[in-house]
Structure formats: C-alpha cells, structure tokens
Design a protein around this motif. Structure first.
Motif, PDB file in Angstrom:
ATOM      1  N   LEU A  44       0.833  -1.202   0.000  1.00 26.41           N
ATOM      2  CA  LEU A  44       0.000   0.000   0.000  1.00 26.41           C
ATOM      3  C   LEU A  44       0.873   1.261   0.000  1.00 26.41           C
ATOM      4  O   LEU A  44       0.648   2.191  -0.785  1.00 26.41           O
ATOM      5  CB  LEU A  44      -0.885  -0.040   1.250  1.00 26.41           C
ATOM      6  N   VAL A  45       1.878   1.273   0.858  1.00 22.79           N
ATOM      7  CA  VAL A  45       2.770   2.438   0.944  1.00 22.79           C
ATOM      8  C   VAL A  45       3.569   2.606  -0.341  1.00 22.79           C
ATOM      9  O   VAL A  45       3.735   3.721  -0.836  1.00 22.79           O
ATOM     10  CB  VAL A  45       3.700   2.320   2.173  1.00 22.79           C
ATOM     11  N   CYS A  46       4.040   1.502  -0.901  1.00 21.54           N
ATOM     12  CA  CYS A  46       4.778   1.583  -2.169  1.00 21.54           C
ATOM     13  C   CYS A  46       3.896   2.126  -3.278  1.00 21.54           C
ATOM     14  O   CYS A  46       4.340   2.944  -4.097  1.00 21.54           O
ATOM     15  CB  CYS A  46       5.325   0.207  -2.550  1.00 21.54           C
ATOM     16  N   MET A  47       2.649   1.696  -3.310  1.00 23.57           N
ATOM     17  CA  MET A  47       1.708   2.201  -4.324  1.00 23.57           C
ATOM     18  C   MET A  47       1.467   3.692  -4.142  1.00 23.57           C
ATOM     19  O   MET A  47       1.382   4.445  -5.119  1.00 23.57           O
ATOM     20  CB  MET A  47       0.397   1.431  -4.242  1.00 23.57           C
ATOM     21  N   ARG A  48       1.360   4.120  -2.906  1.00 22.76           N
ATOM     22  CA  ARG A  48       1.140   5.547  -2.618  1.00 22.76           C
ATOM     23  C   ARG A  48       2.351   6.374  -3.051  1.00 22.76           C
ATOM     24  O   ARG A  48       2.208   7.419  -3.693  1.00 22.76           O
ATOM     25  CB  ARG A  48       0.863   5.732  -1.120  1.00 22.76           C
ATOM     26  N   LEU A  49       3.544   5.898  -2.713  1.00 24.28           N
ATOM     27  CA  LEU A  49       4.750   6.658  -3.018  1.00 24.28           C
ATOM     28  C   LEU A  49       5.098   6.629  -4.504  1.00 24.28           C
ATOM     29  O   LEU A  49       5.479   7.655  -5.075  1.00 24.28           O
ATOM     30  CB  LEU A  49       5.928   6.124  -2.194  1.00 24.28           C
ATOM     31  N   ARG A  50       4.990   5.482  -5.137  1.00 25.20           N
ATOM     32  CA  ARG A  50       5.410   5.351  -6.523  1.00 25.20           C
ATOM     33  C   ARG A  50       4.351   5.838  -7.510  1.00 25.20           C
ATOM     34  O   ARG A  50       4.651   6.539  -8.476  1.00 25.20           O
ATOM     35  CB  ARG A  50       5.761   3.884  -6.823  1.00 25.20           C
ATOM     36  N   LEU A  51       3.092   5.457  -7.260  1.00 21.74           N
ATOM     37  CA  LEU A  51       2.037   5.786  -8.208  1.00 21.74           C
ATOM     38  C   LEU A  51       1.283   7.062  -7.843  1.00 21.74           C
ATOM     39  O   LEU A  51       0.542   7.589  -8.668  1.00 21.74           O
ATOM     40  CB  LEU A  51       1.045   4.626  -8.311  1.00 21.74           C
ATOM     41  N   GLY A  52       1.420   7.507  -6.598  1.00 25.07           N
ATOM     42  CA  GLY A  52       0.732   8.711  -6.165  1.00 25.07           C
ATOM     43  C   GLY A  52      -0.770   8.534  -6.036  1.00 25.07           C
ATOM     44  O   GLY A  52      -1.524   9.491  -6.219  1.00 25.07           O
ATOM     45  N   LEU A  53      -1.205   7.307  -5.750  1.00 22.37           N
ATOM     46  CA  LEU A  53      -2.643   7.064  -5.625  1.00 22.37           C
ATOM     47  C   LEU A  53      -3.199   7.795  -4.404  1.00 22.37           C
ATOM     48  O   LEU A  53      -2.539   7.900  -3.372  1.00 22.37           O
ATOM     49  CB  LEU A  53      -2.926   5.566  -5.491  1.00 22.37           C
ATOM     50  N   LEU A  54      -4.409   8.277  -4.537  1.00 23.90           N
ATOM     51  CA  LEU A  54      -5.048   8.979  -3.427  1.00 23.90           C
ATOM     52  C   LEU A  54      -5.471   7.989  -2.352  1.00 23.90           C
ATOM     53  O   LEU A  54      -5.714   6.802  -2.614  1.00 23.90           O
ATOM     54  CB  LEU A  54      -6.265   9.746  -3.936  1.00 23.90           C
ATOM     55  N   GLN A  55      -5.606   8.504  -1.133  1.00 24.57           N
ATOM     56  CA  GLN A  55      -5.987   7.647  -0.014  1.00 24.57           C
ATOM     57  C   GLN A  55      -7.379   7.053  -0.212  1.00 24.57           C
ATOM     58  O   GLN A  55      -7.629   5.916   0.183  1.00 24.57           O
ATOM     59  CB  GLN A  55      -5.892   8.419   1.292  1.00 24.57           C
ATOM     60  N   ASP A  56      -8.286   7.807  -0.821  1.00 22.08           N
ATOM     61  CA  ASP A  56      -9.627   7.280  -1.104  1.00 22.08           C
ATOM     62  C   ASP A  56      -9.554   6.049  -2.006  1.00 22.08           C
ATOM     63  O   ASP A  56     -10.236   5.047  -1.780  1.00 22.08           O
ATOM     64  CB  ASP A  56     -10.496   8.337  -1.790  1.00 22.08           C
TER      65      ASP A  56
END
Length: 90
Positions: A44-56
């Motif tokens: 989840l954290v890697c996806m947030r950092l690499r892809l910039g996905l929103l928390q929603d």
C-alpha cells in the motif's frame, strides 16, 4: 566474554529474546487488531509513493477506511525513515 549489542547496550541473549517476541503472531499487543497484513501495508505504501494514488482510492482497493490508510502510511514512512536515514549522507 559476553557479546553486547552496541545499539541498545543489551546482551546478545537478551536481544534474541526481544527478536523472538517481535516476530510472534500470537503476542497480545495493545490497541486495535491489524486489518491488513504487514506485506499488504508495505505494498500500500509503495503504491502511494510510486504511483501517487489517493488515499480514497487505496481505501477502496484494500477495503479499509481512509483513517486506516492514513495511519498505515504514517507508520511505514516513519519506519522507513528510521531504518534508511543512515543510507543517505547529508
């Protein structure tokens, strides 16, 4: 001669006991139970950092609340900082 751990100052045998306790799944820890496995949290954290996905969006993907996403990200970013800060000399 007793071997010591220079990071904590504890004897090596004491440190082994701490490591064993940390990696046990049955240990009763305070607070709410985890809703995600640690490997899913890291993903989840890697996806947030690499892809910039929103928390929603991450909350929808992993079927958890936005609050859980926020807590997981904060926890992992702090963990990664603590363990990787020595790799980057400033």
């Amino acid at each position: 001669m007793e071997q010591t751990n220079y990071m904590t100052g504890k004897a090596a045998k004491d440190l082994d006991d701490v490591k064993k306790l940390y990696h046990q799944n049955v240990i009763m820890k305070p607070g709410p139970k985890r809703t995600l496995r640690p490997c899913d949290e890291f993903l989840l954290v890697c996806m947030r950092l690499r892809l910039g996905l929103l928390q929603d969006h991450l909350a929808d993907i992993f079927h958890v609340s936005k609050t859980t996403i926020s807590r997981v990200i904060n926890t992992w970013v702090n963990f990664l900082y603590d363990h990787a800060k020595s790799l980057i000399p400033w």
